[in-house]
Design an enzyme around this catalytic site. Structure first.
Site, PDB file in Angstrom:
ATOM      1  N   HIS A 254       0.847  -1.191   0.000  1.00 50.98           N
ATOM      2  CA  HIS A 254       0.000   0.000   0.000  1.00 50.98           C
ATOM      3  C   HIS A 254       0.885   1.244   0.000  1.00 50.98           C
ATOM      4  O   HIS A 254       1.948   1.252   0.622  1.00 50.98           O
ATOM      5  CB  HIS A 254      -0.891   0.022   1.248  1.00 50.98           C
ATOM      6  CG  HIS A 254      -2.061   0.941   1.117  1.00 50.98           C
ATOM      7  ND1 HIS A 254      -1.968   2.288   1.354  1.00 50.98           N
ATOM      8  CD2 HIS A 254      -3.322   0.705   0.729  1.00 50.98           C
ATOM      9  CE1 HIS A 254      -3.144   2.844   1.152  1.00 50.98           C
ATOM     10  NE2 HIS A 254      -3.997   1.915   0.769  1.00 50.98           N
TER      11      HIS A 254
ATOM     12  N   ASP B 220      -7.945  -5.359   0.058  1.00 48.54           N
ATOM     13  CA  ASP B 220      -8.427  -6.243  -1.009  1.00 48.54           C
ATOM     14  C   ASP B 220      -8.044  -7.700  -0.804  1.00 48.54           C
ATOM     15  O   ASP B 220      -8.423  -8.552  -1.613  1.00 48.54           O
ATOM     16  CB  ASP B 220      -7.865  -5.747  -2.353  1.00 48.54           C
ATOM     17  CG  ASP B 220      -8.414  -4.377  -2.688  1.00 48.54           C
ATOM     18  OD1 ASP B 220      -7.613  -3.454  -2.907  1.00 48.54           O
ATOM     19  OD2 ASP B 220      -9.654  -4.222  -2.657  1.00 48.54           O
TER      20      ASP B 220
HETATM   21  C1  SDX Z   1      -6.290   0.003  -2.865  1.00 48.75           C
HETATM   22  O1  SDX Z   1      -4.498   4.561  -2.071  1.00 48.75           O
HETATM   23  C2  SDX Z   1      -5.389   3.919  -1.415  1.00 48.75           C
HETATM   24  O2  SDX Z   1      -5.764   4.252  -0.312  1.00 48.75           O
HETATM   25  C3  SDX Z   1      -5.980   2.716  -2.156  1.00 48.75           C
HETATM   26  C4  SDX Z   1      -6.988   1.879  -1.369  1.00 48.75           C
HETATM   27  C5  SDX Z   1      -8.241   2.671  -1.082  1.00 48.75           C
HETATM   28  O3  SDX Z   1      -8.963   2.307  -0.132  1.00 48.75           O
HETATM   29  O4  SDX Z   1      -8.553   3.583  -1.884  1.00 48.75           O
HETATM   30  O5  SDX Z   1      -6.426   1.459  -0.141  1.00 48.75           O
HETATM   31  C6  SDX Z   1      -7.422   0.646  -2.156  1.00 48.75           C
HETATM   32  O6  SDX Z   1      -6.074   0.337  -3.996  1.00 48.75           O
HETATM   33  C7  SDX Z   1      -5.399  -0.961  -2.118  1.00 48.75           C
HETATM   34  C8  SDX Z   1      -4.195  -1.427  -2.979  1.00 48.75           C
HETATM   35  C9  SDX Z   1      -4.688  -2.561  -3.903  1.00 48.75           C
HETATM   36  N1  SDX Z   1      -3.643  -2.903  -4.881  1.00 48.75           N
HETATM   37  C10 SDX Z   1      -2.998  -4.098  -4.816  1.00 48.75           C
HETATM   38  O7  SDX Z   1      -3.139  -4.924  -3.913  1.00 48.75           O
HETATM   39  C11 SDX Z   1      -2.069  -4.343  -6.001  1.00 48.75           C
HETATM   40  C12 SDX Z   1      -0.724  -4.904  -5.505  1.00 48.75           C
HETATM   41  N2  SDX Z   1      -0.037  -3.805  -4.755  1.00 48.75           N
HETATM   42  C13 SDX Z   1       0.764  -2.913  -5.476  1.00 48.75           C
HETATM   43  O8  SDX Z   1       0.859  -2.907  -6.825  1.00 48.75           O
HETATM   44  C14 SDX Z   1       1.362  -1.751  -4.704  1.00 48.75           C
HETATM   45  O9  SDX Z   1       1.702  -2.200  -3.458  1.00 48.75           O
HETATM   46  C15 SDX Z   1       0.492  -0.514  -4.595  1.00 48.75           C
HETATM   47  C16 SDX Z   1       0.052  -0.034  -5.934  1.00 48.75           C
HETATM   48  C17 SDX Z   1      -0.702  -0.788  -3.758  1.00 48.75           C
HETATM   49  C18 SDX Z   1       1.332   0.568  -3.930  1.00 48.75           C
HETATM   50  O10 SDX Z   1       2.317   0.912  -4.820  1.00 48.75           O
HETATM   51  P1  SDX Z   1       3.433   2.025  -4.452  1.00 48.75           P
HETATM   52  O11 SDX Z   1       3.146   2.686  -3.167  1.00 48.75           O
HETATM   53  O12 SDX Z   1       3.622   2.889  -5.638  1.00 48.75           O
HETATM   54  O13 SDX Z   1       4.685   1.161  -4.174  1.00 48.75           O
HETATM   55  P2  SDX Z   1       5.684   0.663  -5.295  1.00 48.75           P
HETATM   56  O14 SDX Z   1       4.922   0.156  -6.470  1.00 48.75           O
HETATM   57  O15 SDX Z   1       6.702   1.723  -5.520  1.00 48.75           O
HETATM   58  O16 SDX Z   1       6.357  -0.596  -4.559  1.00 48.75           O
HETATM   59  C19 SDX Z   1       7.409  -0.388  -3.593  1.00 48.75           C
HETATM   60  C20 SDX Z   1       8.250  -1.645  -3.694  1.00 48.75           C
HETATM   61  C21 SDX Z   1       8.651  -1.994  -5.127  1.00 48.75           C
HETATM   62  O17 SDX Z   1       9.871  -2.696  -5.068  1.00 48.75           O
HETATM   63  P3  SDX Z   1      11.256  -1.797  -5.344  1.00 48.75           P
HETATM   64  O18 SDX Z   1      11.091  -1.171  -6.719  1.00 48.75           O
HETATM   65  O19 SDX Z   1      11.323  -0.785  -4.224  1.00 48.75           O
HETATM   66  O20 SDX Z   1      12.355  -2.850  -5.294  1.00 48.75           O
HETATM   67  O21 SDX Z   1       7.518  -2.778  -3.222  1.00 48.75           O
HETATM   68  C22 SDX Z   1       7.298  -3.699  -4.289  1.00 48.75           C
HETATM   69  C23 SDX Z   1       7.588  -2.962  -5.580  1.00 48.75           C
HETATM   70  O22 SDX Z   1       8.070  -3.853  -6.577  1.00 48.75           O
HETATM   71  N3  SDX Z   1       5.910  -4.111  -4.213  1.00 48.75           N
HETATM   72  C24 SDX Z   1       5.471  -5.365  -4.352  1.00 48.75           C
HETATM   73  C25 SDX Z   1       4.083  -5.292  -4.152  1.00 48.75           C
HETATM   74  N4  SDX Z   1       3.720  -4.021  -3.910  1.00 48.75           N
HETATM   75  C26 SDX Z   1       4.853  -3.285  -3.937  1.00 48.75           C
HETATM   76  N5  SDX Z   1       6.115  -6.515  -4.641  1.00 48.75           N
HETATM   77  C27 SDX Z   1       5.346  -7.629  -4.716  1.00 48.75           C
HETATM   78  N6  SDX Z   1       4.008  -7.653  -4.517  1.00 48.75           N
HETATM   79  C28 SDX Z   1       3.339  -6.500  -4.242  1.00 48.75           C
HETATM   80  N7  SDX Z   1       2.034  -6.511  -4.067  1.00 48.75           N
END
Ligand code: SDX
Length: 429
Positions: A306, A364
């Protein structure tokens, strides 16, 4: 505002950046005059360090995993409140008295039907259209029917539009579902609760009486409450940006639905359940954990991570308890997907990759398990999120419209394109 000032040193000059003090959360540097005074932009794609507005609606502390709706902890609301009471709280800022709640409930209940001609909209879609595609279209088209609540400068019309959308989104989502399964639309029943009405509009058929299951009714109401608002997430920011141009409320909510659909946002609940089904059994979890850690795979654990929460999403905790309760009461506590989800969570939270990146289950991760146990197809998961988030979008939209500082949202950019150059005739290329 505070008397604290940050100093920016640039090209031998010093610029004062006022420090704004929030009720809760980090201080905010006011950079509104920076470009005019220093001729520089700030660069923050994804807005990881940027406050786009003032808001008094929802507060998240990502480090401790805290979520407050108008100051009230989500755990207390999930245990003691209802979705409609939370709608009142988010819209008007205070918990309602019994009389206020009764009046609000009556106003919402009386608006649950949609204009009869909207039924024809659905006929234009393919039966196998994703319900989110249908909802974007039909909700946007509400502006073609409800002209008397599109003037955003009229506080009364803003109020009517808010009630209409909270009341009609469940009806429209249920119609999208019925259309996709080839069953007749089911009209709302005013005698039922908000959540119970949605369940009957989805699952009742003309051939037999439908009785709302109180276990599912309570679980659905809690799911709606947990998803109601969440600060300036992507879809709420979309609604605010659309609203900042003066677009009508129905168009703004349709824009929010479109943004919510993305698998990185509200579409994650569908993607998460499909991922759990693909994993299938506990013994295949290590294979998927390895894929999630392998950047080249492009795979992420859906329902994990998140932007704000760097601890457990408090909604995920409530949802996990609800999943145990609902599946236990339904006699399917040994649901294989729930077992895979719990083991996946346990393994991931012991793995340094997830621990070091502070990746925890989010809202989720468990919601889809409950929704599938209720009988919904995965394609209906995000529409249900949209029903719930409508009150958050509308509350934030109303707050923005009333904000004396608000102006049209228009970010600048870091231009990395070509220098100015002259046109080259075709014969010389
Ligand atoms: C919702 O914003 C909100 O409040 C949203 C929400 C709401 O109520 O409105 O809470 C609802 O959208 C919840 C999130 C649902 N999405 C998912 O579950 C999809 C999987 N999660 C991600 O794609 C990700 O974690 C996000 C999009 C939720 C957050 O992305 P960020 O904050 O931009 O973080 P990032 O993509 O920069 O990731 C940071 C690191 C990365 O690695 P590095 O590049 O630093 O090496 O963490 C890794 C990412 O690769 N990473 C994951 C991961 N999520 C982040 N690696 C594996 N699995 C994951 N799920």
């Amino acid at each position: 505002m505070s008397d604290k000032v940050a100093k920016l040193e640039l090209d031998g000059k010093t610029y004062d950046l006022p420090v704004l003090k929030p009720t809760l959360g980090p201080d905010v540097l006011d950079i509104r005059k920076l470009y005019a005074e220093a001729d520089v932009f700030t660069f923050d794609p994804g807005f990881t360090s940027t406050a786009a507005c003032e808001s008094a609606i929802t507060y998240i502390d990502g480090d401790v995993g805290e979520l407050l709706y108008r100051g009230y902890p989500i755990e207390q609301l999930a245990e003691k409140s209802t979705h409609l009471e939370v709608c009142y709280l988010l819209l008007y800022g205070e918990l309602p008295t019994a009389a206020q709640l009764a009046d609000f409930t009556q106003r919402v209940t009386k608006h649950t039907m949609v204009h009869e001609q909207m039924h024809y909209f659905f006929r234009g879609f393919r039966r196998d259209a994703h319900p989110m595609a249908t909802m974007v279209g039909v909700v946007g088209a509400m502006a073609a029917f409800y002209h008397d609540s599109t003037d955003i400068n009229d506080p009364w019309q803003r109020e009517v539009a808010a009630i209409r959308m909270i009341a009609k989104l469940p009806t429209i989502a249920a119609m999208a579902y019925k259309y996709s399964v080839g069953q007749p639309f089911v009209y709302p029943k005013n005698a039922l609760s908000y959540a119970g009405n949605f369940l009957q509009m989805c699952f009742a058929v003309p051939a037999e009486e439908y009785v709302v299951n109180p276990i599912l009714e309570k679980a659905m109401d809690r799911i709606m409450m947990l998803h109601a608002d969440h600060e300036q997430n992507a879809s709420t920011s979309t609604v605010r940006l659309a609203g900042s141009s003066g677009a009508n409320p129905f168009a703004c909510i349709a824009a929010g639905i479109a943004c919510l659909w993305g698998p990185a946002h509200g579409g994650a609940n569908q993607a998460c359940l499909e991922m759990l089904k693909e994993i299938g059994t506990v013994d295949r979890i290590p294979e998927y954990i390895a894929k999630a850690k392998d950047k080249s795979s492009g795979f992420r654990l859906m329902g994990f991570g998140h932007r704000v929460y760097k601890n457990f999403d408090p909604r995920a905790k409530v949802m996990k308890e609800s999943a145990d309760e609902v599946l236990g009461l339904l006699g399917i506590e040994n649901n294989p997907l729930l077992q895979v989800a719990k083991e996946l969570e346990r393994i991931a939270l012991e793995d340094d990759y997830f621990v070091s990146k502070k990746l925890y289950p989010n809202v989720d991760f468990y919601s889809g398990i409950i929704l599938e146990a209720m009988g919904f197809p995965t394609s209906m998961f995000t529409p249900i999120f949209a029903i719930s988030r409508t009150v958050g979008w509308i509350s934030q939209w109303k707050e923005m419209i009333a904000d004396k500082n608000q102006k049209i949202g228009r970010p600048r950019q870091l231009y990395i394109g070509p220098q100015k150059r002259d046109y080259v005739d075709l014969r010389h290329r």
